[in-house]
Design an enzyme around this catalytic site. Structure first.
Site, mmCIF file in Angstrom:
data_model
loop_
_atom_site.group_PDB
_atom_site.id
_atom_site.type_symbol
_atom_site.label_atom_id
_atom_site.label_comp_id
_atom_site.label_asym_id
_atom_site.label_seq_id
_atom_site.Cartn_x
_atom_site.Cartn_y
_atom_site.Cartn_z
ATOM 1 N N VAL A 43 0.838 -1.206 0.000
ATOM 2 C CA VAL A 43 0.000 0.000 0.000
ATOM 3 C C VAL A 43 0.872 1.255 0.000
ATOM 4 C CG1 VAL A 43 -1.761 1.313 1.251
ATOM 5 C CG2 VAL A 43 -1.879 -1.191 1.173
ATOM 6 N N ALA A 72 9.039 6.312 6.383
ATOM 7 C CA ALA A 72 9.669 5.458 7.404
ATOM 8 C C ALA A 72 9.565 4.000 6.986
ATOM 9 C CB ALA A 72 8.995 5.673 8.751
ATOM 10 N N LYS A 133 -6.746 -1.319 10.858
ATOM 11 C CA LYS A 133 -7.974 -1.822 11.485
ATOM 12 C C LYS A 133 -7.719 -2.443 12.847
ATOM 13 C CE LYS A 133 -6.860 -5.142 8.264
ATOM 14 N NZ LYS A 133 -6.484 -4.665 6.970
ATOM 15 N N GLU A 157 -10.644 5.528 6.202
ATOM 16 C CA GLU A 157 -11.485 4.853 5.195
ATOM 17 C C GLU A 157 -10.868 3.536 4.742
ATOM 18 O OE1 GLU A 157 -14.698 6.161 3.623
ATOM 19 O OE2 GLU A 157 -14.480 4.003 3.625
ATOM 20 N N GLY A 162 -11.217 -1.935 2.010
ATOM 21 C CA GLY A 162 -10.351 -1.348 0.978
ATOM 22 C C GLY A 162 -10.873 -0.068 0.375
ATOM 23 N N GLY A 215 -1.752 -16.317 -4.245
ATOM 24 C CA GLY A 215 -1.474 -15.034 -3.608
ATOM 25 C C GLY A 215 -2.686 -14.408 -2.933
ATOM 26 N N ASP A 229 -9.301 -10.615 11.294
ATOM 27 C CA ASP A 229 -9.345 -9.424 10.434
ATOM 28 C C ASP A 229 -10.778 -8.905 10.318
ATOM 29 O OD1 ASP A 229 -8.065 -7.761 8.065
ATOM 30 O OD2 ASP A 229 -9.873 -8.686 7.247
ATOM 31 N N LYS A 233 -12.694 -5.289 11.726
ATOM 32 C CA LYS A 233 -13.514 -4.425 10.868
ATOM 33 C C LYS A 233 -14.936 -4.312 11.414
ATOM 34 C CE LYS A 233 -10.667 -5.500 6.840
ATOM 35 N NZ LYS A 233 -10.447 -6.519 5.770
ATOM 36 N N GLY A 335 -5.784 -4.956 -1.596
ATOM 37 C CA GLY A 335 -4.855 -4.714 -2.701
ATOM 38 C C GLY A 335 -4.246 -3.342 -2.600
#
Lengths: 459, 459
Positions: A43, A72, A133, A157, A162, A215, A229, A233, A335
């Site tokens: 990202v 960083a 998150k 957001e 995503g 992947g 995860d 959320k 992604g």
């Protein structure tokens, strides 16, 4: 922060009128907003690339140029094509403590050092955009309080679904309405796996391996397949929807590792599809004090439900509210590019706020509704049982359901030689009642096995 | 405006710190934000009702109480259950000119007197929430300029697709991205009619009558069935998506009155469904100066497209952008409650801005892209022809397409005694080339009739 704050005069009503650029101590024009980026993975590198590539448009939309002043990273010596090597630093703490940084983007993920870095940035008056998150779901209150103290923005957001705009719609578009439920497919990895199992009829293990090869799943898939995860959320969505603090610890969580090809086939047989759902619900006004329930688990939903058609690694969030009715938001849930889109949308918004000396919405937790325990949450259930095909078996089993106050909606019996398969779909029942029913069923001699127990949602 | 503006001290960086309530000349506390409502039809009466019913929540979300101080109506003597009769006035101009009004909601619709009233309100420094698509699409620039001069907000989520949050996502969530296309089903009446025609096989006229009887279409259905309503919404969506001023006059518009049951059946035969689409597109970078095209017309889209499943009076907007990819927003596109939800979401947002002495995003038209004429827009086409079933007919017809540089993708010929039906689907071609092809086809003796010409979109 001097370079970032508007210089101007106070209108009669208290608004600040900008009076144009001035020169700051370092000689640059005061109009530039300085951006620090924490993290340069999938990202972060996309964000860095787009900040350069779309600089002209971003400046036009903000009203001032944005300048990336530092990135960083953990290891500074890794080559990152297309990004100026002079920007990299391994001293993240020094970067966020720079007095000339106006906006900080955090895409490191995880709890520490992300939390300390965000708090330092806010402490210096910078506005923060984060995709984190896990941190928001564990300790959002601390971050929101720091942002409020600093009168700075905290936008996120990218933390849920995503690129799909869902945080802003909940925080702003629907803020004049009463949201009663939010049901989301918010984890692309598990949706990909369940979708594949549905299409190919394969089991969980084989499909996970395939997803890893393609992947779509990590080498360590725990966070995704165990529902961590999605639970983070769900906590964020519930907090926003119900104006109540909900943390990841409040979320009842079941992953998809126990979902079998039998479950998927059973779902098909009743016109359903299995999805890992994040479900946030506000209890009915009629039922006394209103509570919120937040849970993540696999569930069967009818193929006619808008969420049923969400395939592959896509995400979607289905919202029901009192006035607006039923809304759905759909798009790519993960992604580099989609997440970067969400990050940059927030960046432009907080930069615009900065230009105007304004801040966007902060935490809204005034409703402070209690979080209901999973035992009291009601839903419908689908059960598959292997039973001895003897006279009276159905009557005996129906009696067990009745003893626990679980009302049966449909039963289907399929003979299989000496055994039979019973498929039961219940009316709404509490989780506690259903669990007790299953325990009692397992004690019956005539019940060989309870092969599948799954919630039925979306009706 | 004194009662609405924050009283406070200026921080070092120019932000205003509120210092709590003060007493205004009329004795009320200064914290109350005063709301004027223009119009009390289906949407207005719902807004008025919810402002009272949800007062506690709205106050908690804004940080100050909202007080409805007046409702402008055309006829003051009509009974409106549940609304305090003392609020009604027939003098709208006096209501919006009141110095103590902070926020004005306009749900009258149409150009005048709505425009004058909004300009008066903004001139007095009030922020405005409007659902008025026709006015925004015709003369948005004037309104935005007035809002900018007044440093007041102009919000309009309810103007497009009812309760579906689409304005805020385009204006804010996707503002860091490059939107390349927006395709929407933004008119519930025509979607209801086309959906019915698809299901029942009935013609346009009969289905319109049925829609009118069921309350899904107005007695005078022109604005809906001729595409004027969708065109206004398309202009608004394109303006936001492409940072370019687009007015209703820039939109190529075709309604659904010419859609026949034959068109619907032809669509079915190629796996498509007919929808009235609002299509906003940014041309490819590779094609030189980038232009925007904005058009409203019926089109065939594949049944696998996310928009194909949008049934009844629902709306949906499908957005494609460079980084985010493909997003869809779905929900009820009209009706009192959904539209009121959008209005109140905007009201809370502009009220929060007012409390903070801030303003939200204004007009963004810096890109100023040219609007392409419909003749240059390329798309695929579906044509049905009645032809004489003689040798060489296909060759002759194919030649006509070739002469006009329209490349054929598929042809299907169905014999019908002495005649035959030819169904042609083309590759992408300009509207101009296709129109010229149809004109030439009609001149051929062997062509008895061109029974259907429709664009094919969504691939």
């Amino acid at each position: 922060m001097t370079s970032a704050t508007p210089t101007g005069v106070l209108r009669g009503d208290g608004a600040v009128l900008a009076t144009g650029p001035e020169t700051s101590p370092d000689g640059s024009t005061a109009t530039t907003l300085r951006v620090a980026l924490l993290g340069c993975g999938v990202v972060g590198s996309e964000v860095a690339r787009l900040l350069t590539e779309q600089a002209v448009d971003l400046q036009a939309r903000v009203g001032r140029p944005l300048e990336l002043v530092g990135i960083a990273v953990r290891r500074g010596n890794r080559p990152r094509p297309g990004i100026d090597p002079a920007l990299f630093t391994t001293d993240a703490e020094a970067l966020v403590a720079r007095a000339d940084v106006d906006l900080v983007i955090e895409v490191i993920g995880g709890i520490e050092p992300a939390r300390s870095l965000i708090l330092t940035a806010l402490g210096h008056g910078a506005s923060v955009v984060t995709a984190n998150k896990a941190l928001l779901a564990q300790d959002g209150a601390t971050l929101f309080a720091a942002a409020a103290r600093a009168e700075a923005d905290l936008y996120f957001e990218a933390a849920v679904a995503g690129a799909i705009p869902i945080i802003r719609p909940l925080r702003e578009s629907l803020v004049g309405d009463e949201i009663t439920s939010v049901i989301g497919i918010v984890n692309g990895t598990t949706n990909f796996i369940l979708d594949k199992m549905d299409t190919d009829g394969a089991g969980f293990g084989d499909t996970l391996t395939e997803a890893q090869e393609l992947g779509y799943a990590e080498a360590d898939p725990t966070a995704d397949v165990e529902g961590f995860d999605a639970a983070a959320k769900a906590a964020i969505l519930a907090s926003l929807a119900f104006h109540t603090r909900v943390t990841a610890a409040d979320v009842h969580r079941e992953g998809i590792t126990e979902v079998t090809s039998t479950d998927i086939a059973s779902a098909k047989a009743i016109g359903c599809v299995v999805k890992l759902l994040a479900i946030c619900q506000l209890s009915d006004e009629a039922e006394g004090e209103r509570t919120v329930s937040v849970r993540v688990h696999p569930a069967m939903i009818p193929r006619s439900h808008p969420l049923a058609g969400v395939g592959g690694a896509y995400n979607a969030v289905f919202v029901e509210s009192r006035s607006a009715g039923r809304l759905m938001f759909y798009g790519p849930g993960a992604g580099g590019s989609p997440t970067a889109s969400a990050v940059l949308g927030d960046l432009v918004t907080v930069a615009r706020n900065r230009v105007r000396g304004a801040v966007g919405p902060g935490e809204s937790s005034y409703a402070a509704r209690p979080v209901a325990s999973i035992g009291t949450v009601t839903t419908r259930y689908h059960l598959s049982l292997e039973v001895a095909d003897v006279a009276g078996v159905l009557a005996r089993i129906a009696q067990v359901f009745a003893q626990h106050d679980v009302s049966i909606q449909t039963v289907r019996q399929n003979g299989r030689g000496e055994d039979a398969q019973l498929v039961v779909v219940t009316h709404r029942a509490t989780d506690a009642a259903l669990s007790a029913t299953v325990a009692s069923l397992r004690e019956l001699d005539m019940v060989r096995d309870v092969t599948s127990v799954m919630r039925v949602e979306g009706e």
